[in-house]
Design an enzyme around this catalytic site. Sequence first.
Site, mmCIF file in Angstrom:
data_model
loop_
_atom_site.group_PDB
_atom_site.id
_atom_site.type_symbol
_atom_site.label_atom_id
_atom_site.label_comp_id
_atom_site.label_asym_id
_atom_site.label_seq_id
_atom_site.Cartn_x
_atom_site.Cartn_y
_atom_site.Cartn_z
ATOM 1 N N ASP A 248 0.816 -1.202 0.000
ATOM 2 C CA ASP A 248 0.000 0.000 0.000
ATOM 3 C C ASP A 248 0.860 1.267 0.000
ATOM 4 O O ASP A 248 1.803 1.387 0.793
ATOM 5 C CB ASP A 248 -0.907 -0.007 1.237
ATOM 6 C CG ASP A 248 -1.794 1.212 1.311
ATOM 7 O OD1 ASP A 248 -2.667 1.373 0.445
ATOM 8 O OD2 ASP A 248 -1.600 2.028 2.246
ATOM 9 N N GLU A 285 1.591 -0.022 -4.851
ATOM 10 C CA GLU A 285 0.738 1.122 -5.170
ATOM 11 C C GLU A 285 1.595 2.363 -4.952
ATOM 12 O O GLU A 285 2.201 2.517 -3.890
ATOM 13 C CB GLU A 285 -0.485 1.186 -4.264
ATOM 14 C CG GLU A 285 -1.352 2.402 -4.564
ATOM 15 C CD GLU A 285 -2.247 2.821 -3.400
ATOM 16 O OE1 GLU A 285 -3.222 3.555 -3.648
ATOM 17 O OE2 GLU A 285 -1.962 2.444 -2.254
#
Length: 587
Positions: A248, A285
């Site tokens: 993330d 990401e």
Amino acid sequence: MTTFSVWAPAAGKVEAEVAGQRYPMGQEYAGTSAGWWTADVPDIAAGIDYGFRLDDGEPLPDPRSLRQPFGVKGLSRTYDHSAFRWTDSTWRGGALHGSVIYELHVGTFTPDGIFDAAVERLDHLRDLGVHTVELMPVAAFPGRHGWGYDGINLWAVHEPYGGPDGLKRFVDACHDRGLAVLLDVVYNHVGIGNRLGDFGPYFTEAHVTPWGPAVNLDQPGSDEVRAFLIGNALMWLRDYHLDGLRLDAVHALEDHRALHFLEELATEVHALAALLNRELILIAESDTNDPRLVTSREAGGYGLAAQWSDDFHHAVHAAITGERQGYYCDFGSLAALAKTYTRVFFHDGSWSAFRGRTHGRQVDVFRVPAHRFLGYLQNHDQVGNRATGDRIAASLSPELLKVGAGLVLTSPYTPMLFMGEEWGADTPWQYFTDHIEPWLATAVAQGRKAEFTGYGWNAADVPDPQDEATFLRSKLDWKQRHREPYLGLHAWYREMIALRRARPELTDPRLDRVHADFDEDARWLLVRRGRLRIAANLGAAAVRLPLGQRGIGVLAASSPGVAIQQDTVTMPPAAFAVVETKALSPG
């Protein structure tokens, strides 16, 4: 005899409390292990509750706790990874190239919201043609339901989902069906209410993130913090047989050491893959549009397998919806769509009006394979971070949904679907929480309303994240897919995924062989991939597009009005098609 250990360099005294009895712990001082405390405790089996007392304080859960049956603030419970009986001994992992990924949230994927219920839907994914399942975070977080990005016990599986055995049953069942499994993990911050700072310098004020103090990756004590996070990653891959991790928001990993955390992590994962003789992948990401993330370590990159491409999403979304608010202000043109289809990033060193500066870096299309970038029409962020969590299907016609799906599934990138997208689910997927701290629950609810009222929304229309109804509204309605127009869209997704698997041109990762023509005024795009022509008409009138050579068949069409005439194809409004052309004669 069982050894309990914990890193607590700032404590003057540490005790292990096991099954209600205290055991003094001794400190180790040698070398890099300074700050570790250990105690040998006799006659301990799996399933015993324990915690650590720092300087005679209250018992705290183990930072490396494998089970939290009483929630994130409760005692930890011992767990024996070797007790689970796996059936996937012949599984060797799922390669990223050529795959289709399906992102799902365990709590809202099924009415029951648990791993075992999700297993019952795996045949649906296999029949759809999916290769890989990507789970949103399952590390233990506060309350019963939430997105999972506020995890507190990073080594424990969220108990309401089914705990560690539930996750193992899910992974085992996926592998039995030929499905790989990725897990979303969060290393850029830890949820509010965590007690890691009581044990040691897990955080630092030297850097600031959107979530407060940064995870300590480069300040004093950071060797152990990095080892904590890398050990966590290896645990998921090794002990839960996961095939990869989605990392993330890696742009929020503040690390100024010579060996960046991501490169160190990739090195350790590659070593584990060699040991296990299994394919293991890391997907980032990132908001930086930096191809160094997916460039090999030998070539000076970080060595990750892939990264999400928000620019591609924004280009497709803005083109088919007409939205231009927020970060969509830079997108919407056919030129932007064509560029992201052939060059990955729209912002590759170019001006970003949304950011007020230049942004990104060019991808070397002659060297970097396209499958290292994920393309998607929807994902949890692009739905859930909207004011009301409305999916694209809630406001877009089935015809345009098919165009959007076609653009993603015939792109050179690794396609990713968000759960329910495959039948055009129009149930919302909203931002929901179950914070156990009243002040935090209030602050989050008020902050979200304030954020969107600032964009012109009525505060009453913004759902309260803490209201259980917000969570319940976000569950998929599986009955939808058995009636129109959902049934037709589901058939379209199956057709497009099957075509992608059948035609090598569609999985060819060589970006230098992807070419796009477009007409901004007429609103059409024509992509050339070998003998195939990918045509999309987003305009209000029918268009006739030049194929460049004779067309010999329509392999897929979203409208019956698609027709070939020699070396042209007629495309009705809001239509998508894949056309095969005749091979050129040699010489």
